[in-house]
Motif scaffolding. Structure first.
Motif, PDB file in Angstrom:
ATOM      1  N   CYS A  28       0.804  -1.221   0.000  1.00  0.00           N
ATOM      2  CA  CYS A  28       0.000   0.000   0.000  1.00  0.00           C
ATOM      3  C   CYS A  28       0.839   1.273   0.000  1.00  0.00           C
ATOM      4  O   CYS A  28       0.602   2.151   0.792  1.00  0.00           O
ATOM      5  CB  CYS A  28      -0.894  -0.019   1.228  1.00  0.00           C
ATOM      6  N   LYS A  29       1.823   1.386  -0.876  1.00  0.00           N
ATOM      7  CA  LYS A  29       2.598   2.626  -0.910  1.00  0.00           C
ATOM      8  C   LYS A  29       1.683   3.804  -1.228  1.00  0.00           C
ATOM      9  O   LYS A  29       0.769   3.657  -2.035  1.00  0.00           O
ATOM     10  CB  LYS A  29       3.698   2.517  -1.968  1.00  0.00           C
ATOM     11  N   PRO A  30       1.895   4.945  -0.566  1.00  0.00           N
ATOM     12  CA  PRO A  30       3.046   5.314   0.256  1.00  0.00           C
ATOM     13  C   PRO A  30       2.943   4.931   1.733  1.00  0.00           C
ATOM     14  O   PRO A  30       3.834   5.250   2.506  1.00  0.00           O
ATOM     15  CB  PRO A  30       3.056   6.837   0.119  1.00  0.00           C
ATOM     16  N   ALA A  31       1.852   4.287   2.154  1.00  0.00           N
ATOM     17  CA  ALA A  31       1.695   3.907   3.556  1.00  0.00           C
ATOM     18  C   ALA A  31       2.151   2.463   3.755  1.00  0.00           C
ATOM     19  O   ALA A  31       1.755   1.583   2.982  1.00  0.00           O
ATOM     20  CB  ALA A  31       0.246   4.069   3.999  1.00  0.00           C
ATOM     21  N   PRO A  32       2.958   2.175   4.757  1.00  0.00           N
ATOM     22  CA  PRO A  32       3.325   0.780   5.030  1.00  0.00           C
ATOM     23  C   PRO A  32       2.110  -0.001   5.503  1.00  0.00           C
ATOM     24  O   PRO A  32       1.221   0.548   6.159  1.00  0.00           O
ATOM     25  CB  PRO A  32       4.376   0.902   6.135  1.00  0.00           C
ATOM     26  N   CYS A  33       2.057  -1.278   5.152  1.00  0.00           N
ATOM     27  CA  CYS A  33       0.885  -2.106   5.436  1.00  0.00           C
ATOM     28  C   CYS A  33       1.320  -3.387   6.144  1.00  0.00           C
ATOM     29  O   CYS A  33       2.034  -4.211   5.568  1.00  0.00           O
ATOM     30  CB  CYS A  33       0.157  -2.417   4.129  1.00  0.00           C
ATOM     31  N   ILE A  34       0.898  -3.536   7.385  1.00  0.00           N
ATOM     32  CA  ILE A  34       1.253  -4.690   8.223  1.00  0.00           C
ATOM     33  C   ILE A  34       0.259  -5.813   7.975  1.00  0.00           C
ATOM     34  O   ILE A  34      -0.948  -5.603   8.078  1.00  0.00           O
ATOM     35  CB  ILE A  34       1.242  -4.292   9.709  1.00  0.00           C
ATOM     36  N   LYS A  35       0.735  -7.023   7.653  1.00  0.00           N
ATOM     37  CA  LYS A  35      -0.151  -8.166   7.420  1.00  0.00           C
ATOM     38  C   LYS A  35      -0.245  -9.020   8.674  1.00  0.00           C
ATOM     39  O   LYS A  35       0.766  -9.403   9.262  1.00  0.00           O
ATOM     40  CB  LYS A  35       0.403  -9.072   6.316  1.00  0.00           C
ATOM     41  N   VAL A  36      -1.469  -9.351   9.048  1.00  0.00           N
ATOM     42  CA  VAL A  36      -1.716 -10.199  10.218  1.00  0.00           C
ATOM     43  C   VAL A  36      -2.448 -11.453   9.764  1.00  0.00           C
ATOM     44  O   VAL A  36      -3.558 -11.368   9.218  1.00  0.00           O
ATOM     45  CB  VAL A  36      -2.535  -9.456  11.289  1.00  0.00           C
ATOM     46  N   ALA A  37      -1.849 -12.611   9.963  1.00  0.00           N
ATOM     47  CA  ALA A  37      -2.457 -13.890   9.599  1.00  0.00           C
ATOM     48  C   ALA A  37      -3.439 -14.328  10.678  1.00  0.00           C
ATOM     49  O   ALA A  37      -3.160 -14.189  11.876  1.00  0.00           O
ATOM     50  CB  ALA A  37      -1.387 -14.961   9.412  1.00  0.00           C
ATOM     51  N   THR A  38      -4.579 -14.870  10.262  1.00  0.00           N
ATOM     52  CA  THR A  38      -5.599 -15.288  11.222  1.00  0.00           C
ATOM     53  C   THR A  38      -5.332 -16.656  11.813  1.00  0.00           C
ATOM     54  O   THR A  38      -5.938 -17.020  12.817  1.00  0.00           O
ATOM     55  CB  THR A  38      -6.995 -15.324  10.572  1.00  0.00           C
ATOM     56  N   ASN A  39      -4.441 -17.435  11.174  1.00  0.00           N
ATOM     57  CA  ASN A  39      -4.216 -18.802  11.640  1.00  0.00           C
ATOM     58  C   ASN A  39      -2.750 -19.179  11.456  1.00  0.00           C
ATOM     59  O   ASN A  39      -2.067 -18.681  10.557  1.00  0.00           O
ATOM     60  CB  ASN A  39      -5.137 -19.784  10.905  1.00  0.00           C
ATOM     61  N   THR A  40      -2.272 -20.061  12.304  1.00  0.00           N
ATOM     62  CA  THR A  40      -0.858 -20.438  12.314  1.00  0.00           C
ATOM     63  C   THR A  40      -0.412 -21.157  11.050  1.00  0.00           C
ATOM     64  O   THR A  40       0.679 -20.887  10.546  1.00  0.00           O
ATOM     65  CB  THR A  40      -0.561 -21.280  13.569  1.00  0.00           C
TER      66      THR A  40
END
Length: 518
Positions: A441-453
């Motif tokens: 998502c440039k120009p904003a950094p985008c943190i990905k969070v996984a819902t499952n291991t």
């Protein structure tokens, strides 16, 4: 007698009033689970993330998950049955909006508890989490030229010469001409002006063709882009026709970028109050675990940010459909709640006009992951918003001015949704996924969070955080939420996300295109 297994080893019932439980790991047909002093026999092989009936549900009766209606039984459902698209359907039902009844004041942290992140101070009080130069196309006809300009700065020497500049980005799109007057045109101008004024952009060049509907001069005048704040770098506006063609325009734009780079490179990060963070919240490739792990954990982080005086913005109006009453109950005023409902009504009318149904969402991947109806998906999605009062509701890409928890009207399609949020001013994003989105998502950094291991391990090069530990029983929702919050601060201070390391985010800029194209 077949072996009797513990119900909690295979399934999770979220509320006492729920008719279904969520399968935590695949379970085979015929498996017997000890549930509520009875034997619950699983009717068919059921994948993780899918739903299992825990009691009999008669034909036509509402089915509840999260203590809320997620659909209606299409046929009699027996205890142990797999509940999914074959026996669960959407029907209209009344929702009591009860404006403001659940609004609770925010318990802001005391001054002595205030924390900072390292960001770029911008003129006018804005703060950036990244430091980019932008090349902005007013129309698709100038897209190639914009890319040619950007490509001149994709050299091995660039990073050595300008170590404090994150890069030169070309913001291009598929619109700008044959566009309808009124809101379709206003929306596109709002998006492009939002990029120009984004706190993560240190300077920009805007390029048009010259004869398009979406004139550079219109954007410049409408949004007063020439009115610079003290210390702000002057932009450059060009059209290909008036500059003399492709080569001359590329040369002129590249020269303008060269003048911006030393100024941007002289900027340094410095401690900034957390209240300067504006968080974009989105989910994509959701599964049956999204509303149990990553989304409520993000809600915890959202509430934490609000307590520090920051801003958190939920979006994707078609993906809160059927759960919007949970937000109107938290509105700070009736006017705020009614604005949200007006967007819901617009989407209902929009779907009717195109002979469509809002329930064509969930997507194929959502359903494979266990989500069945839009109501179910929405109830999980709104969990990203935590419990803070709903302070404001915005139109697509409208400048975000209020602090606290807010909502922006966007489609559910991830690139279009995040484009609206970022162009509204969000300087960082968190994106939850159960199927494995690789969105940047440039120009904003985008943190990905996984819902499952399993997803986190399988796509470890793309996922920043694992919320699957909640299902695994090793962490609570609150603990994961705190981890997300700390990651937000670290990334806002310069830590690279997985998508940034992979170089993703240049092609995801996607303004919402409204109305017919002629």
């Amino acid at each position: 007698m077949p072996e009797l297994h513990r119900f909690e080893d295979f399934a999770l019932r979220l509320r006492d009033s729920d008719d279904v439980a969520v399968i935590k790991r695949p379970v085979r047909a015929g498996t017997e689970l000890s549930y509520d002093s009875t034997r619950l026999v699983v009717g068919r092989d059921t994948p993780a993330g899918h739903k299992l009936a825990v009691r009999a549900i008669p034909d036509g009766a509402p089915v509840r998950k999260y203590g809320q209606i997620i659909g209606f039984a299409s046929g009699n459902i027996s205890p142990g049955d797999h509940v999914h698209s074959h026996n669960l359907v959407v029907k209209d039902f009344a929702r009591d909006y009860e404006y403001c009844v659940d609004t609770r004041p925010v318990e802001y942290y005391a001054t002595e508890r205030m924390r900072c992140f390292d960001g770029y101070a911008r003129p006018g009080g804005r703060v950036g989490t990244r430091n980019y130069i932008a090349v902005i196309s007013s129309v698709n006809c100038s897209a190639s030229v914009s890319h040619y300009v950007k490509d001149r700065f994709k050299t091995a020497e660039f990073g050595r010469e300008y170590p404090n500049v994150d890069g030169v980005i070309a913001f291009t799109h598929k619109s700008g001409c044959a566009i309808q007057p009124g809101e379709p045109h206003q929306l596109l101008m709002r998006v492009l002006a939002g990029v120009a004024r984004h706190p993560n952009i240190a300077g920009y060049v805007m390029i048009g063709l010259g004869c398009e509907v979406n004139q550079v001069q219109f954007i410049r005048k409408e949004f007063k882009l020439d009115e610079l704040k003290p210390g702000e770098t002057a932009p450059t506006f060009l059209t290909i026709q008036s500059t003399g063609g492709v080569r001359r325009t590329v040369d002129a734009a590249a020269a303008a970028v060269m003048k911006l780079l030393p100024v941007a490179n002289d900027l340094r990060r410095a401690p900034q109050p957390i209240s300067k963070l504006i968080l974009a919240e989105n989910c994509g490739g959701s599964d049956g675990n999204s509303g149990i792990t990553a989304n409520p954990a993000l809600g915890v982080a959202s509430d934490e940010l609000v307590r520090y005086g920051g801003t958190s913005v939920l979006a994707e109006t078609p993906e809160i459909y059927g759960a919007e009453h949970l937000l109107t109950r938290r509105a700070v005023t009736r006017e705020v709640g009614e604005k949200l409902v007006s967007f819901i009504r617009w989407w209902e009318d929009h779907a009717r006009q195109h002979n469509a149904t809002i329930d064509n969402n969930p997507s194929y991947g959502n359903k494979e992951g266990g989500l069945t109806t839009i109501y179910e998906k929405s109830l999980g999605a709104v969990a990203k918003g935590g419990q803070s009062p709903l302070a404001a509701v915005y139109a697509y890409a409208e400048p975000i001015t209020a602090t606290g928890f807010a909502f922006m009207d966007t489609p559910g399609y991830d690139p279009v949704s995040m484009t609206g949020l970022v162009c509204g001013g969000c300087n960082i994003g968190v994106f939850t996924t159960g199927r494995g989105s690789v969105y940047g998502c440039k120009p904003a950094p985008c943190i990905k969070v996984a819902t499952n291991t399993p997803l986190f391990k399988w796509m470890q090069d793309d996922m920043d955080l694992n919320a699957g530990t909640i299902l695994d029983g090793t962490e609570t929702v609150e603990q994961v939420g705190q981890r997300i919050f700390e990651k937000i601060l670290a990334v806002a201070s310069g830590e690279k996300t997985k998508s940034e390391r992979a170089g993703i985010g240049d092609e995801e800029f996607a303004p919402w295109i409204l109305g017919p194209t002629f």
